[in-house]
Design a protein around this motif. Sequence first.
Motif, mmCIF file in Angstrom:
data_model
loop_
_atom_site.group_PDB
_atom_site.id
_atom_site.type_symbol
_atom_site.label_atom_id
_atom_site.label_comp_id
_atom_site.label_asym_id
_atom_site.label_seq_id
_atom_site.Cartn_x
_atom_site.Cartn_y
_atom_site.Cartn_z
ATOM 1 N N ILE A 129 1.138 -0.771 0.386
ATOM 2 C CA ILE A 129 -0.355 0.364 0.528
ATOM 3 C C ILE A 129 0.884 1.094 -0.592
ATOM 4 O O ILE A 129 1.748 1.675 1.072
ATOM 5 C CB ILE A 129 -1.475 0.232 1.080
ATOM 6 C CG1 ILE A 129 -1.695 -1.349 1.410
ATOM 7 C CG2 ILE A 129 -1.529 0.747 1.682
ATOM 8 C CD1 ILE A 129 -2.337 -1.580 2.728
ATOM 9 N N PRO A 130 1.236 1.975 -1.265
ATOM 10 C CA PRO A 130 1.845 3.441 -0.922
ATOM 11 C C PRO A 130 1.238 4.805 -0.547
ATOM 12 O O PRO A 130 -0.069 4.284 -0.776
ATOM 13 C CB PRO A 130 2.115 3.221 -2.621
ATOM 14 C CG PRO A 130 0.979 3.142 -3.355
ATOM 15 C CD PRO A 130 0.404 2.169 -2.612
ATOM 16 N N ALA A 131 2.118 5.609 0.010
ATOM 17 C CA ALA A 131 1.299 6.304 0.301
ATOM 18 C C ALA A 131 2.016 7.061 0.853
ATOM 19 O O ALA A 131 3.748 7.319 0.378
ATOM 20 C CB ALA A 131 0.705 6.033 1.824
ATOM 21 N N ASN A 132 2.218 8.785 1.317
ATOM 22 C CA ASN A 132 2.851 9.486 1.309
ATOM 23 C C ASN A 132 2.302 10.711 3.014
ATOM 24 O O ASN A 132 1.262 10.043 3.480
ATOM 25 C CB ASN A 132 2.901 10.688 0.324
ATOM 26 C CG ASN A 132 1.821 11.284 0.037
ATOM 27 O OD1 ASN A 132 0.789 11.939 1.018
ATOM 28 N ND2 ASN A 132 1.627 12.038 -1.108
ATOM 29 N N ALA A 133 2.917 11.166 2.934
ATOM 30 C CA ALA A 133 2.505 11.667 4.801
ATOM 31 C C ALA A 133 1.242 12.709 4.928
ATOM 32 O O ALA A 133 0.578 12.468 5.859
ATOM 33 C CB ALA A 133 3.151 13.665 4.724
ATOM 34 N N ALA B 127 3.796 8.483 -7.929
ATOM 35 C CA ALA B 127 5.404 9.708 -8.179
ATOM 36 C C ALA B 127 5.277 10.073 -6.772
ATOM 37 O O ALA B 127 6.555 10.095 -6.077
ATOM 38 C CB ALA B 127 4.958 10.116 -9.122
ATOM 39 N N GLU B 128 4.125 10.265 -5.953
ATOM 40 C CA GLU B 128 3.724 11.243 -5.335
ATOM 41 C C GLU B 128 4.629 10.339 -3.786
ATOM 42 O O GLU B 128 4.561 10.813 -2.763
ATOM 43 C CB GLU B 128 2.524 11.429 -5.133
ATOM 44 C CG GLU B 128 2.696 12.966 -6.647
ATOM 45 C CD GLU B 128 1.890 12.134 -7.743
ATOM 46 O OE1 GLU B 128 1.482 12.925 -8.363
ATOM 47 O OE2 GLU B 128 1.572 10.424 -7.026
ATOM 48 N N ALA B 129 4.174 9.123 -3.806
ATOM 49 C CA ALA B 129 4.278 8.596 -3.097
ATOM 50 C C ALA B 129 5.902 8.249 -2.361
ATOM 51 O O ALA B 129 7.259 9.027 -3.061
ATOM 52 C CB ALA B 129 4.143 6.281 -3.262
ATOM 53 N N THR B 130 5.872 8.298 -0.808
ATOM 54 C CA THR B 130 6.943 8.265 -0.132
ATOM 55 C C THR B 130 7.574 6.960 0.913
ATOM 56 O O THR B 130 8.489 7.168 1.067
ATOM 57 C CB THR B 130 7.228 9.670 1.036
ATOM 58 O OG1 THR B 130 6.376 9.491 1.666
ATOM 59 C CG2 THR B 130 6.973 11.199 -0.186
ATOM 60 N N TYR B 131 6.748 6.403 0.707
ATOM 61 C CA TYR B 131 6.658 4.889 1.445
ATOM 62 C C TYR B 131 5.865 3.824 0.949
ATOM 63 O O TYR B 131 4.942 4.304 0.756
ATOM 64 C CB TYR B 131 6.838 5.343 3.070
ATOM 65 C CG TYR B 131 5.500 5.761 4.018
ATOM 66 C CD1 TYR B 131 4.807 4.058 3.558
ATOM 67 C CD2 TYR B 131 5.247 6.645 3.782
ATOM 68 C CE1 TYR B 131 3.165 5.057 4.574
ATOM 69 C CE2 TYR B 131 3.947 7.357 4.649
ATOM 70 C CZ TYR B 131 3.224 6.504 4.874
ATOM 71 O OH TYR B 131 1.889 6.337 4.977
ATOM 72 N N ILE C 267 10.290 4.961 -0.194
ATOM 73 C CA ILE C 267 10.402 5.207 -1.236
ATOM 74 C C ILE C 267 11.501 6.398 -1.582
ATOM 75 O O ILE C 267 11.399 7.699 -1.304
ATOM 76 C CB ILE C 267 9.275 5.189 -2.204
ATOM 77 C CG1 ILE C 267 8.411 4.478 -1.630
ATOM 78 C CG2 ILE C 267 9.825 5.278 -3.657
ATOM 79 C CD1 ILE C 267 8.615 2.895 -2.843
ATOM 80 N N ALA C 268 12.307 6.185 -2.396
ATOM 81 C CA ALA C 268 13.460 6.930 -2.788
ATOM 82 C C ALA C 268 13.184 7.938 -3.931
ATOM 83 O O ALA C 268 12.146 7.390 -4.990
ATOM 84 C CB ALA C 268 15.316 6.348 -2.815
ATOM 85 N N ALA C 269 13.260 8.827 -4.137
ATOM 86 C CA ALA C 269 13.188 10.149 -5.006
ATOM 87 C C ALA C 269 13.674 9.829 -6.854
ATOM 88 O O ALA C 269 14.828 9.444 -6.766
ATOM 89 C CB ALA C 269 13.799 11.332 -4.790
#
Length: 226
Positions: free
Chosen positions: A140-144, A183-187, A220-222
Amino acid sequence: MFRDVKETCRMERPGRRTASTALTARRRRGPIAALAALVVVVPLVGCGPAPWATSATTPAPTLTTAVPVPTPVSNDLSGGSTQRTLTAGAVSAAVNYWSTLRMDRWTPAAIKPISLSMVTTITPNDGQKVYLQRATMTAIPANASQTFAPLEAQVDQATVSPGYLVLSPYSYSNTFNVGAVPAEATYVTVQFDYDFLVQTTPTSTEFAKQTASDTLTIAIAAQNGG
């Protein structure tokens, strides 16, 4: 004669007083003239803005814009691997996770492998066996501020009956892949579900089902622009 002399003397005395008075006046005028010069000099030296006018001028404050600091993302594989102990009823599973892909290459578009190995024990150990019937991974991808739709679950269904023998010293190993994420996912949160079948007795063909779950958070790396 005598009267004229006296009168002459009286006339001379005022003359003398006048001369001494003039001398005294000149002496007095000297300090007065110096004081007058000083009074003239002071305004010339003090030319410029009044002190109160200068102190009343306050520079306008500089406006600054606060730059948000990204929240650090935890990474369970930052050290290269991680170990977990899971419990499902009488079954205890020791699981080791790692990735053959470096963490700085866990970019949104990359195929990101997660490998695992597992061995179980049972308490009390009366001789019954433990089998892994199925292992499932869901990413499950996500960001803050946003959670994205989960990726399609990957399932390893045992191809032998009743399952893969995982009771020590036997073990189970496999590799799952986390596919492309937004692409917006950070983890990405990776959930594992393990379905075990446990013999009810050492010689029984009946089994009890036990399920253990585990979750990893991986950064997730940039994505490089080039």
